[in-house]
Scaffold this active site. Structure first.
Site: not given
Length: 514
Positions: A175, A411, A416
């Site tokens: 990855t 936040k 949010w």
């Protein structure tokens, strides 16, 4: 009453070689790569010869064979020959640093290496420290008498592929996260065959002009080292469509191949789409369908592509998912509908974990079962669902939207703020080609948004006060909260990116800290 199984019944394991069962007899399409073009019958012959060549060089079932190449017929042949002989294909991310490439080759235990001549200097540096690699083949063009083409031509086409357990590992790669060492993932034959069948069926179920049929001409623009080029070469080969492999991603070459070979289906990250549109300079590119992934697709970019004749639709997935999980579809005029992550593919289960920040959780028969380390694997599959790290939401029609990465959502002021939504609004402003939003610490509000902006080609940098005023309009309309207005707007020449073209927000945080 159920009958007993015949004593000679064939169990039919789901092996990658079975994707080729009928294609040589039923397809009259070509595979095009550089100056070469050949039939599917030739392709099957070449795959068999490559397996024989590797076997003659000592490669055995269970060995890992690493490949470093650009998108080519050679890579496609490796996609099949290596796992078909029972070995494991390691697709090496050639855009990683030398130290990271060394790490991936070492961790995978690669026993053999095929690499393009472009990587000879790098491999000469790495190989003395990798004694487990017992053989090397340098991949060259057709004109090189000692290269890949000559070796394939000189090898017998009589290699016999045997059946084995469909759960045997077929491929491995690493990855490309932005923190720590790359993580190694694995996929079995069964997983890749199911992914190819499901991908083909899902694309066939798309509206006209938003899918892949046997009559299409396919050209990848996602590196073949990255998540099997999103699994598309396996599906395209199984379907017998015409395939065009472009080598390195040069915009002029890609556009020339589109015109010369009638390419009408591709996939890429938004950065590549942006690069093509800039290079096309208003040229009409219809028909051309693009599956866009790896990063959110801004609506403004999708609209610009539509004006050039390109139909874009978002596909969602991760390295760990093989990758396709969802695919967007909508009415032709509904461009915004195709900028969502889309609808779960066949056999995919997806749910939103509302108790833990709205994280998207997944189940599908082709998801990787884990990483190289047990702790990482346990965290990935905690509770029997794969944890994506993405915050998701489901629209009334059942389509999935990715709100943000859990680690990127901001936040602030008790609310949010989605960096994805804010980036989309910024890119829609005149003179803005790209935007990236991060959260910066704030003693009063916890975090505040900061935006990095890249001006459109040939445009003057926009006025920050005008940008903020434009965003205030979206506060009034209720699209965003007042806390989403960025604390800082910074113009940059380019955004830092990972090796697969994703915006590197860790690098942006470091840049801002400096």
């Amino acid at each position: 009453m159920l009958s007993t199984t015949g004593s000679e019944a064939y169990g039919y394991p789901l092996l990658i070689r079975h994707l080729l069962v009928n294609v040589a007899d039923q397809s009259d399409a070509e595979i095009v790569s550089g100056d070469l073009r050949f039939s599917y019958r030739d392709f099957v012959d070449r795959v068999t010869r490559l397996a024989g060549l590797l076997a003659a060089r000592g490669v055995r079932a269970g060995d890992t064979v690493a490949v470093m190449d650009w998108d080519s017929h050679r890579y496609l042949e490796c996609y099949f020959a290596i796992p078909m002989m029972g070995a494991i294909l390691q697709t090496v991310n050639v855009r990683l640093s030398p130290a990271q490439i060394d790490f991936t080759l070492r961790q995978s235990g690669a026993a053999f290496l095929l690499h393009h001549a472009d990587f000879t200097h790098l491999c000469d540096q790495l190989l003395p420290g990798l004694p487990q690699i017992g053989g090397v083949i340098v991949m060259e063009g057709a004109a090189d008498e000692d290269g890949y083409e000559a070796l394939i031509a000189a090898t017998s086409p009589d290699f016999a592929f045997a059946d084995f357990d469909e759960n045997a590992i077929a491929t491995t790669f690493h990855t490309t996260g932005t923190t720590g060492d790359p993580k190694q993932v694995f996929f079995s034959h069964r997983q890749l065959v199911l992914h190819a069948i499901t991908l083909a069926a899902t694309l066939a179920n798309q509206p006209d002009g938003q899918g892949l049929r046997r009559t299409n001409v396919y050209m990848p623009m996602t590196p073949m080292f990255h998540v099997h080029a999103w699994g598309m070469p396996y599906a395209a080969t199984m379907l017998g469509v015409k395939q065009v492999y472009p080598g390195r991603y040069d915009p002029a070459t890609l556009l020339a191949l589109k015109q010369r070979e009638d390419v009408d289906f591709s996939h890429c990250v938004p950065t590549i789409l942006r690069m093509l549109l800039d290079a096309a300079r208003g040229e009409r590119l219809a028909p051309w369908t693009f599956v866009i992934g790896g990063a959110p697709l801004p609506l403004a970019l999708a609209q610009e592509a539509a004006a050039a004749g390109i139909t874009t639709l978002v596909g969602y997935g991760m390295s760990e998912t093989g990758p396709i999980i969802t695919l967007a579809r909508s009415a032709p005029e509904d461009i915004a509908g195709r900028c969502r992550a889309g609808f779960p593919a066949l056999l995919v289960q997806a749910r939103i974990d509302t108790a833990h920040g709205g994280e998207l959780l997944l189940r599908a028969p082709w998801l990787t079962q884990g990483y190289a380390t047990q702790a990482d694997s346990d965290a990935l599959w905690a509770g029997g669902w794969m944890h994506t790290g993405d915050v998701g939401a489901v629209d009334p029609d059942g389509a999935l939207r990715i709100v943000d990465r859990l680690k990127d959502i901001i936040k602030t002021g008790g609310e949010w703020v989605s960096s994805v939504d804010l980036e989309d609004l910024l890119v829609a402003q005149p003179g803005i080609a790209e935007a990236a939003v991060i959260g910066i610490p704030d003693t009063k509000w916890g975090e505040r948004p900061a935006a990095f902006l890249v001006a459109s080609q040939g445009a003057q940098p926009p006025d920050p006060d005008q940008l903020c005023a434009a965003l205030e309009h979206h506060v009034t309309s209720g699209r965003i909260s007042r806390y989403a207005i960025p604390e800082r707007l910074l113009m940059v020449d380019a955004l830092p990116r990972t090796s697969v073209g994703k915006i590197d927000k860790k690098a942006l945080r470091l840049l801002l800290a400096e």
